[in-house]
Design a protein around this motif. Structure first.
Motif, PDB file in Angstrom:
ATOM      1  N   GLN A 151      63.510  27.187  33.197  1.00  0.00           N
ATOM      2  CA  GLN A 151      64.679  26.415  32.742  1.00  0.00           C
ATOM      3  C   GLN A 151      65.772  27.305  32.156  1.00  0.00           C
ATOM      4  OE1 GLN A 151      62.088  26.973  30.985  1.00  0.00           O
ATOM      5  NE2 GLN A 151      62.779  27.312  28.893  1.00  0.00           N
ATOM      6  N   ARG A 152      65.516  28.630  32.077  1.00  0.00           N
ATOM      7  CA  ARG A 152      66.527  29.516  31.463  1.00  0.00           C
ATOM      8  C   ARG A 152      67.627  29.852  32.462  1.00  0.00           C
ATOM      9  NH1 ARG A 152      65.235  31.280  26.446  1.00  0.00           N
ATOM     10  NH2 ARG A 152      63.068  30.901  25.891  1.00  0.00           N
ATOM     11  N   GLU A 199      71.053  25.419  22.571  1.00  0.00           N
ATOM     12  CA  GLU A 199      70.644  25.770  23.941  1.00  0.00           C
ATOM     13  C   GLU A 199      69.440  26.703  24.006  1.00  0.00           C
ATOM     14  OE1 GLU A 199      71.825  24.571  26.584  1.00  0.00           O
ATOM     15  OE2 GLU A 199      73.893  23.949  26.276  1.00  0.00           O
ATOM     16  N   ASN A 202      67.097  27.333  26.870  1.00  0.00           N
ATOM     17  CA  ASN A 202      67.751  27.453  28.183  1.00  0.00           C
ATOM     18  C   ASN A 202      68.495  28.768  28.350  1.00  0.00           C
ATOM     19  OD1 ASN A 202      66.933  24.796  28.696  1.00  0.00           O
ATOM     20  ND2 ASN A 202      68.728  24.013  27.598  1.00  0.00           N
TER      21      ASN A 202
END
Ligand SMILES: *Cc1c(COP(=O)(O)O)cnc(C)c1O
Length: 463
Positions: A151-152, A199, A202
Motif C-alpha cells: 500500500q506504500r 499518511e 502509505n
C-alpha cells in the motif's frame, strides 16, 4: 540552414576510383526517391557550422551562473581521458576479460562515490539525473514490495523541489504529497508531522535536496529522517548538485537510504543542450539487491571516465575544498548585491541562492528584463522564475571554480543593470540589443513546435 546554402552539383568529398565493380542493393531495400540532402562544398559546411557555434553561449565562452544546474567549468584533461582510444573503441558486447580496464574503472569510481557519499553500492545504468530518480524510486518500490508492503504508494516532496522529483515519482506510478516550506525556506517539520500522522502507512519515501533548491542547508534532516523511517518510509536524496557537500558532509551519514548523483554536474561533463549525462544511484547496505535494470550495459561510460578523471585530478585532499569554495562564492555574490536585489531569505546560503527581483519594484523592470540585459554584457542568465516560491525568482549559482575577478565582473554588471533600471528602464526592458536574435516568444516553440525542415518550409509557404 545548411539546406538554404545547397547548390545543385556541389560536393564536399572526393572518393577514390571504385575498384570493386557495381553493387546494387536489393530493390526492396532501395529508396523510392533520392534523399533530399543539401549539396555543399566542404568550406561552406565548415563555415556554416563554425558561425552557428559562435552564436551559442557555453561555459567555455564565459560565466554561466545558472542555479540548480551546476554549469561549472569542465577541465579539458577529462576530455583527453574520455577520448583515450583504449576506452573509446570498446564495444559493449566484447568479452569481459578483454575489457578489464573499463570494469576496473567502474569499480574504482563506485568506491570513490561510496567514500564521498557514505553509501554502500552504486549502479551506473541511469543516463541522467531524472533517470536516476526514477531508478532510485524503483529500488524503494522493489524494497517495499519484497516485504509485501504494497500500500506504500505515496512520495513526500517539498514544495521547493526540483520539478523532476514529482515527475519521476509520477512516472514510477507513485502519488505525490507535498510538504510545505517554513518561513526560513526549509521543510516545515509541523507540516511533515501532520502528513506522517495522516499518511504514515502509505508513505513509500520522502525525496529531498540538501542544500535545497533555495540554496539552504536543511538543518532538520535527522528529525525528518526519523519521522519518515519511523513510519516505514525510506529517505531519497536528490544529489544532482552535490558540490556544496563535497568535503563537508555525506548523505549516507545524514540518514538517506537512496540517492542519485549527476556526474555531469558535480563531476564535470559539458552538458549544455541536453546531454550527455549520467545519474548513478547509490544505496545503503542491503538495498543493492533491489537495483532494477533500467538500461543495457554499464551506462554512459565516457561521462564516468570524465568523473573519475575529475576526482583523481583533485585528489582526496583537494576535493574537500570543492564544497567550501562553492559556498564562499555564492555568499560573496549574495552579500555584494543584496542592497540592490531583493533577498527574501537572509543568512548563509550554500552553493546557490535566490533573489526575488530588483529591490526597487517601482521601475517596472522584471527578472526577465534583468536576465535579458545580462546577455548584452556577455553573461549567461541565471535561472529565472524558479523556484516558484517567489514571483521574481532569480537563482544564482557561481560554482566553486570561478575566480574572484570573474565574480567581481558579474557583480559589477548586476549593479549596472540595477542602476539602468532606474535611469533608463526602457533599455533594460527591450534587451537584449547585442545578440543575433532579440526577444523570442518563450512559449511558441513549446506550443507549436517546428521540428523538421519540411515543417518549416510548409509553415513559410502558408504564411
Ligand atoms: C538537474 C537536476 C535534476 C535533473 O537532472 P537531469 O540530468 O537534468 O535529468 C534533478 N534534481 C536537481 C536538484 C537538479 O538540479
Amino acid at each position: 540552414m545548411i539546406f538554404e546554402l545547397s547548390e545543385k552539383g556541389r560536393k564536399g568529398y572526393s572518393l577514390p576510383k571504385n575498384r570493386f565493380g557495381h553493387y546494387e542493393l536489393p530493390r526492396e531495400m532501395q529508396r523510392a526517391h533520392e534523399a533530399a540532402l543539401p549539396e555543399c562544398d566542404e568550406m561552406t559546411v565548415v563555415r556554416h557550422y563554425t558561425n552557428l557555434s559562435a552564436n551559442n553561449f557555453g561555459v567555455d565562452n564565459g560565466f554561466y551562473p545558472l542555479g540548480s544546474c551546476t554549469m561549472k567549468y569542465n577541465p579539458k584533461i577529462n576530455e583527453e581521458m574520455a577520448a583515450l582510444p583504449q576506452f573509446q573503441n570498446l564495444h559493449p558486447r566484447q568479452p569481459a576479460h578483454t575489457a578489464k580496464g573499463a570494469l576496473a574503472l567502474c569499480s574504482l569510481l563506485e568506491r570513490s562515490l561510496c567514500a564521498l557519499t557514505g553509501l554502500h553500492a552504486f549502479t551506473f545504468k541511469p543516463y541522467a539525473g531524472a533517470h536516476g530518480e526514477l531508478t532510485g524510486l524503483m529500488v524503494i518500490d522493489n524494497y517495499h514490495r519484497s516485504r509485501g508492503d504494497l500500500q506504500r504508494r505515496k512520495v513526500v516532496v517539498p514544495d521547493s523541489a526540483h520539478g523532476t522529483n514529482p515527475a519521476s515519482a509520477a512516472v514510477c506510478g507513485m502519488e505525490i504529497v507535498e510538504v510545505k516550506s517554513d518561513a526560513n525556506g526549509l521543510v516545515s517539520l509541523d507540516d511533515l508531522d501532520r502528513l506522517v500522522k495522516l499518511e504514515g502507512p502509505n508513505i513509500a519515501a520522502m525525496m529531498m535536496t540538501n542544500p535545497n533548491t533555495l540554496g539552504l542547508f536543511e538543518v532538520h534532516i535527522p528529525e525528518i529522517a526519523r519521522l519518515i523511517h519511523d513510519c516505514g518510509g525510506l529517505m531519497y536524496y536528490d544529489g544532482a548538485n552535490l558540490n556544496p557537500m563535497l568535503g563537508a558532509c555525506r548523505p549516507g551519514d545524514m540518514g538517506f537510504d537512496v540517492m542519485h548523483i549527476n556526474l555531469h554536474k558535480t563531476f564535470s561533463t559539458p552538458h549544455g543542450g541536453g546531454g550527455p549525462g549520467a545519474g548513478p544511484v547509490g544505496v545503503r547496505k542491503g538495498l543493492e539487491a533491489f537495483f532494477p535494470t533500467v538500461s543495457p550495459y554499464h551506462g554512459n561510460f565516457a561521462v564516468m571516465m570524465r568523473a573519475y578523471a575529475y576526482i583523481l585530478s583533485l585528489g582526496r585532499e583537494h576535493i574537500k575544498e570543492v564544497g567550501p569554495l562553492a559556498v564562499l562564492n555564492a555568499n560573496y555574490i549574495k552579500e555584494s548585491l543584496k542592497d540592490v536585489y531583493e533577498l527574501p531569505i537572509e543568512g548563509l546560503c550554500c552553493h546557490e541562492f535566490v533573489f526575488d527581483g530588483l529591490k526597487d519594484k517601482s521601475t517596472g523592470v522584471t527578472t526577465m528584463d534583468v536576465a535579458k540585459r545580462l546577455l548584452d554584457y556577455g553573461y549567461h542568465a541565471p535561472t529565472i522564475y524558479f523556484p516558484l516560491l517567489f514571483h521574481e525568482s532569480l537563482m544564482i549559482e557561481p560554482t566553486e571554480n570561478e575566480s574572484k575577478a570573474t565574480l567581481d565582473g558579474f557583480i559589477g554588471v548586476m549593479r549596472t543593470i540595477a542602476e539602468e533600471a532606474k535611469t533608463q528602464p526602457d533599455v533594460v526592458k527591450t534587451a537584449p540589443h547585442l545578440t543575433p536574435i532579440g526577444r523570442v516568444d518563450d512559449v511558441l516553440a513549446a506550443k507549436h513546435p517546428v521540428t523538421t525542415y519540411r515543417t518549416l518550409m510548409a509553415e513559410q509557404t502558408k504564411e
